[in-house]
Design a protein around this motif. Structure first.
Motif, mmCIF file in Angstrom:
data_model
loop_
_atom_site.group_PDB
_atom_site.id
_atom_site.type_symbol
_atom_site.label_atom_id
_atom_site.label_comp_id
_atom_site.label_asym_id
_atom_site.label_seq_id
_atom_site.Cartn_x
_atom_site.Cartn_y
_atom_site.Cartn_z
ATOM 1 N N PHE A 185 0.853 -1.310 0.062
ATOM 2 C CA PHE A 185 -0.131 0.015 -0.008
ATOM 3 C C PHE A 185 0.802 1.200 0.056
ATOM 4 O O PHE A 185 0.662 2.279 -0.789
ATOM 5 C CB PHE A 185 -0.881 0.183 1.128
ATOM 6 N N SER A 186 1.957 1.110 0.794
ATOM 7 C CA SER A 186 2.703 2.542 0.647
ATOM 8 C C SER A 186 3.415 2.569 -0.264
ATOM 9 O O SER A 186 3.594 3.860 -0.806
ATOM 10 C CB SER A 186 3.604 2.793 2.020
ATOM 11 N N PHE A 187 3.756 1.677 -1.054
ATOM 12 C CA PHE A 187 4.611 1.911 -2.444
ATOM 13 C C PHE A 187 3.626 2.425 -3.337
ATOM 14 O O PHE A 187 3.771 3.304 -3.919
ATOM 15 C CB PHE A 187 5.035 0.280 -2.814
ATOM 16 N N LEU A 234 0.551 3.740 -2.954
ATOM 17 C CA LEU A 234 0.059 5.097 -2.617
ATOM 18 C C LEU A 234 0.904 6.230 -2.685
ATOM 19 O O LEU A 234 0.438 7.333 -2.960
ATOM 20 C CB LEU A 234 -0.703 4.720 -1.235
ATOM 21 N N SER A 235 2.316 5.873 -2.448
ATOM 22 C CA SER A 235 3.408 7.041 -2.492
ATOM 23 C C SER A 235 3.264 7.256 -3.958
ATOM 24 O O SER A 235 4.027 8.477 -4.039
ATOM 25 C CB SER A 235 4.457 6.455 -1.931
ATOM 26 N N LEU A 236 3.198 6.517 -4.828
ATOM 27 C CA LEU A 236 3.365 6.834 -6.384
ATOM 28 C C LEU A 236 2.255 7.809 -6.704
ATOM 29 O O LEU A 236 2.179 8.785 -7.668
ATOM 30 C CB LEU A 236 3.421 5.594 -7.314
ATOM 31 N N PHE A 243 0.194 9.798 -4.601
ATOM 32 C CA PHE A 243 -0.086 10.998 -3.611
ATOM 33 C C PHE A 243 1.194 11.900 -3.901
ATOM 34 O O PHE A 243 2.378 11.116 -3.970
ATOM 35 C CB PHE A 243 -0.367 10.775 -2.131
ATOM 36 N N LYS A 244 1.087 13.086 -3.565
ATOM 37 C CA LYS A 244 2.240 14.054 -3.520
ATOM 38 C C LYS A 244 2.489 14.225 -2.029
ATOM 39 O O LYS A 244 1.701 14.440 -1.153
ATOM 40 C CB LYS A 244 2.140 15.138 -4.246
ATOM 41 N N PRO A 245 3.916 14.369 -1.556
ATOM 42 C CA PRO A 245 4.166 14.518 -0.341
ATOM 43 C C PRO A 245 3.583 16.060 0.169
ATOM 44 O O PRO A 245 3.672 16.865 -0.497
ATOM 45 C CB PRO A 245 5.626 14.646 0.060
ATOM 46 N N ARG A 246 3.164 16.108 1.466
ATOM 47 C CA ARG A 246 2.711 17.601 2.026
ATOM 48 C C ARG A 246 3.641 17.813 3.413
ATOM 49 O O ARG A 246 4.050 16.798 3.899
ATOM 50 C CB ARG A 246 1.478 17.446 2.616
ATOM 51 N N CYS A 271 -2.084 3.979 5.697
ATOM 52 C CA CYS A 271 -1.312 4.582 4.477
ATOM 53 C C CYS A 271 -2.210 5.548 3.659
ATOM 54 O O CYS A 271 -1.559 6.517 3.194
ATOM 55 C CB CYS A 271 -1.073 3.207 3.466
ATOM 56 N N MET A 292 4.574 4.747 5.256
ATOM 57 C CA MET A 292 4.038 5.792 4.242
ATOM 58 C C MET A 292 4.806 7.061 4.002
ATOM 59 O O MET A 292 5.071 7.592 3.220
ATOM 60 C CB MET A 292 2.750 5.899 4.489
ATOM 61 N N LEU A 323 6.882 8.577 1.104
ATOM 62 C CA LEU A 323 6.502 9.776 0.459
ATOM 63 C C LEU A 323 7.551 10.921 0.367
ATOM 64 O O LEU A 323 7.925 11.621 -0.406
ATOM 65 C CB LEU A 323 5.223 10.602 1.273
ATOM 66 N N ARG A 344 10.285 9.827 -2.169
ATOM 67 C CA ARG A 344 9.980 9.598 -3.437
ATOM 68 C C ARG A 344 10.540 10.323 -4.749
ATOM 69 O O ARG A 344 10.939 10.011 -5.688
ATOM 70 C CB ARG A 344 8.380 9.663 -3.752
ATOM 71 N N ILE A 392 12.195 5.346 -2.527
ATOM 72 C CA ILE A 392 11.330 4.561 -1.935
ATOM 73 C C ILE A 392 11.953 3.093 -1.604
ATOM 74 O O ILE A 392 11.909 3.010 -0.322
ATOM 75 C CB ILE A 392 10.198 4.459 -2.858
ATOM 76 N N MET A 414 12.017 3.097 2.769
ATOM 77 C CA MET A 414 10.777 2.885 3.152
ATOM 78 C C MET A 414 10.782 2.343 4.620
ATOM 79 O O MET A 414 10.052 2.514 5.251
ATOM 80 C CB MET A 414 10.078 1.861 2.192
#
Lengths: 116, 146
Positions: free
Chosen positions: A104-106, A108-110, A112-115, B68, B99, B103, B106, B114, B118
């Motif tokens: 999921f984190s792989f 979803l990290s593609l 979403f953009k980091p905030r 996540c 997560m 992020l 990335r 990543i 991670m």
């Protein structure tokens, strides 16, 4: 009734963590690590199993259950293969959580953009 | 010398009520997470007709996904700042750590970013968990006989 028990159990575990976080210089990373070790330790004498029976799903939510599941997975194979089973079955029960977290984190990290 | 003086000022200006408030928030939020976990176990074992052991695996996957997903949307960081240990100690904190590392790194690329980072925050949980489970497992074989 298990709902009340799981509220109390999970709440108390988080409360202990928060008290450690506020009163010492330990970071959240230290606390989750300590809790995993404590969860594994409580499983030497099957203490954590009693929590699971008492609190139902609520006892499996805190990170302490991760240590508990590591030992339980290992013990299933130890019964068949002896001490070598410790190496074989350690991730049997926890693999779902780890694989889910990685996948999921792989993905979803593609997306979403980091905030900040 | 300076550090001691600084610590004194910090101690004086940190209200003791804050610790109590944080503790209550962590207790309530953590308890709610426990109730959600229990409700999910009951739900899955009822809907998919699973044993509670299998249903708890489904529950963990659901909570990891929520951790996540909400971290990706940006809500979860604010919630973690508010609830602290109430969300860090449950399994959602593990998902949140992985997560946010994914992020954050990335932009350094798929493999070097990543792939290599991670587990930067969450790796200690797995490493200490496995090592301690190994040692305690041996103790358990000796004491309880497996």
């Amino acid at each position: 009734m298990t709902y009340l028990n799981s509220f109390i159990f999970c709440g108390v575990v988080c409360l202990i963590g928060q008290l450690i976080l506020d009163n010492t210089k330990l970071t959240p990373g230290h606390i989750t690590t300590i809790f995993v070790v404590v969860g594994a330790f409580l499983d030497i004498f099957n203490i954590y199993d009693k929590f699971v029976l008492w609190a139902g799903g609520g006892a499996l939510v805190p990170i302490t259950s991760f240590g508990h599941l590591l030992i339980h997975g290992a013990m299933d194979t130890v019964n068949n293969f002896g001490v070598m089973g410790l190496f074989m079955g350690m991730f049997d029960l926890t693999s779902s959580g780890i694989v889910a977290a990685i996948v999921f984190s792989f993905i979803l990290s593609l997306i979403f953009k980091p905030r900040d | 010398m300076e550090k001691a003086a600084y610590n004194k000022i910090v101690k004086k200006n940190t209200p003791s009520e804050n610790i109590l408030k944080n503790a209550i928030i962590a207790f309530v939020i953590g308890g709610i997470m426990g109730v959600i976990g229990n409700a999910l176990v009951q739900f899955y074992s009822y809907v998919f007709d699973l044993s509670s052991k299998d249903a708890s695996v489904f529950m963990i996957i659901t909570l990891v996904f929520l951790g996540c997903f909400l971290t990706g949307l940006g809500f979860f960081d604010k919630w973690v700042n508010f609830a602290r240990c109430g969300l860090i100690v449950p399994i959602t904190g593990f998902a949140h750590a992985m997560m946010s590392a994914a992020l954050e790194y990335r932009k350094e690329g798929l493999v070097t970013g990543i792939g290599m980072n991670m587990f930067k925050l969450a790796g200690s949980v797995i490493i200490f968990g496995v090592v301690s489970a190994y040692i305690f497992g041996i103790l358990r074989i000796i004491i309880m006989g497996g």
